[in-house]
Design a protein around this motif. Structure first.
Motif, PDB file in Angstrom:
ATOM      1  N   THR A  25       1.025  -1.206   0.089  1.00  0.00           N
ATOM      2  CA  THR A  25      -0.058   0.093   0.023  1.00  0.00           C
ATOM      3  C   THR A  25       0.778   1.194   0.065  1.00  0.00           C
ATOM      4  OG1 THR A  25      -1.586  -1.170   1.243  1.00  0.00           O
ATOM      5  CG2 THR A  25      -1.879   1.197   1.192  1.00  0.00           C
ATOM      6  N   ASN A  27       4.120   1.429  -0.980  1.00  0.00           N
ATOM      7  CA  ASN A  27       4.701   1.578  -2.082  1.00  0.00           C
ATOM      8  C   ASN A  27       3.826   2.354  -3.267  1.00  0.00           C
ATOM      9  OD1 ASN A  27       6.771   1.266  -3.930  1.00  0.00           O
ATOM     10  ND2 ASN A  27       5.834  -0.711  -4.697  1.00  0.00           N
ATOM     11  N   THR A  28       2.580   1.635  -3.397  1.00  0.00           N
ATOM     12  CA  THR A  28       1.652   2.447  -4.354  1.00  0.00           C
ATOM     13  C   THR A  28       1.445   3.872  -4.014  1.00  0.00           C
ATOM     14  OG1 THR A  28       0.538   0.381  -4.560  1.00  0.00           O
ATOM     15  CG2 THR A  28      -0.584   2.179  -5.283  1.00  0.00           C
ATOM     16  N   MET A  29       1.127   4.454  -2.923  1.00  0.00           N
ATOM     17  CA  MET A  29       1.154   5.558  -2.517  1.00  0.00           C
ATOM     18  C   MET A  29       2.394   6.645  -2.963  1.00  0.00           C
ATOM     19  SD  MET A  29       0.124   7.200   1.193  1.00  0.00           S
ATOM     20  CE  MET A  29      -1.174   6.127   1.434  1.00  0.00           C
ATOM     21  N   ALA A  31       4.339   5.709  -5.303  1.00  0.00           N
ATOM     22  CA  ALA A  31       4.783   5.727  -6.663  1.00  0.00           C
ATOM     23  C   ALA A  31       3.649   6.878  -7.102  1.00  0.00           C
ATOM     24  CB  ALA A  31       4.424   4.436  -7.307  1.00  0.00           C
ATOM     25  N   ARG A  32       2.513   6.852  -6.610  1.00  0.00           N
ATOM     26  CA  ARG A  32       1.380   7.841  -7.203  1.00  0.00           C
ATOM     27  C   ARG A  32       2.070   9.455  -6.759  1.00  0.00           C
ATOM     28  NH1 ARG A  32      -2.892   7.032  -3.857  1.00  0.00           N
ATOM     29  NH2 ARG A  32      -3.236   4.965  -4.645  1.00  0.00           N
ATOM     30  N   GLN A  33       2.387   9.591  -5.611  1.00  0.00           N
ATOM     31  CA  GLN A  33       3.017  10.970  -5.029  1.00  0.00           C
ATOM     32  C   GLN A  33       4.194  11.374  -6.044  1.00  0.00           C
ATOM     33  OE1 GLN A  33       3.506  10.490  -0.807  1.00  0.00           O
ATOM     34  NE2 GLN A  33       1.776  11.036  -0.361  1.00  0.00           N
ATOM     35  N   HIS A  34       5.129  10.204  -6.429  1.00  0.00           N
ATOM     36  CA  HIS A  34       6.120  10.587  -7.144  1.00  0.00           C
ATOM     37  C   HIS A  34       5.711  11.299  -8.519  1.00  0.00           C
ATOM     38  CE1 HIS A  34       9.045   9.591 -10.493  1.00  0.00           C
ATOM     39  NE2 HIS A  34       9.935  10.235  -9.447  1.00  0.00           N
ATOM     40  N   ASP A  35       4.820  10.634  -9.138  1.00  0.00           N
ATOM     41  CA  ASP A  35       4.047  11.176 -10.425  1.00  0.00           C
ATOM     42  C   ASP A  35       3.458  12.508 -10.528  1.00  0.00           C
ATOM     43  OD1 ASP A  35       4.928   8.540 -11.603  1.00  0.00           O
ATOM     44  OD2 ASP A  35       2.714   7.655 -11.375  1.00  0.00           O
ATOM     45  N   GLN A  36       2.697  12.683  -9.274  1.00  0.00           N
ATOM     46  CA  GLN A  36       2.004  14.149  -8.954  1.00  0.00           C
ATOM     47  C   GLN A  36       3.157  15.032  -8.728  1.00  0.00           C
ATOM     48  OE1 GLN A  36      -0.115  13.281  -5.408  1.00  0.00           O
ATOM     49  NE2 GLN A  36      -1.990  12.828  -6.586  1.00  0.00           N
TER      50      GLN A  36
END
Length: 70
Positions: A25, A27-29, A31-36
């Protein structure tokens, strides 16, 4: 193995499953924040460029630098 050892092993396996789920969970978060963050950095760069292009080079007169009481 004894009953106590079996119980302890079962509890450790349960904790391990919860920890694996938590790591997935997080790790997914991340990765999403990195993209943002990458998207926001790109948008800020575009806004700075647009701002620099819209403003003509500033000509500053020494009269503009005088205090108001002169």
């Amino acid at each position: 193995m004894s009953e106590l050892t079996d119980e302890r092993l079962t509890q450790l396996e349960i904790k391990l499953v919860y920890l694996e789920d938590l790591v997935d969970t997080l790790n997914t978060m991340v990765a999403r924040q990195h993209d943002q963050i990458a998207m926001l950095i790109h948008e800020v760069a575009q806004l700075r460029q647009r701002n620099d292009e819209s403003q003509p080079p500033a000509f500053r007169s020494l009269r503009d630098e005088l205090p108001p009481h002169y």
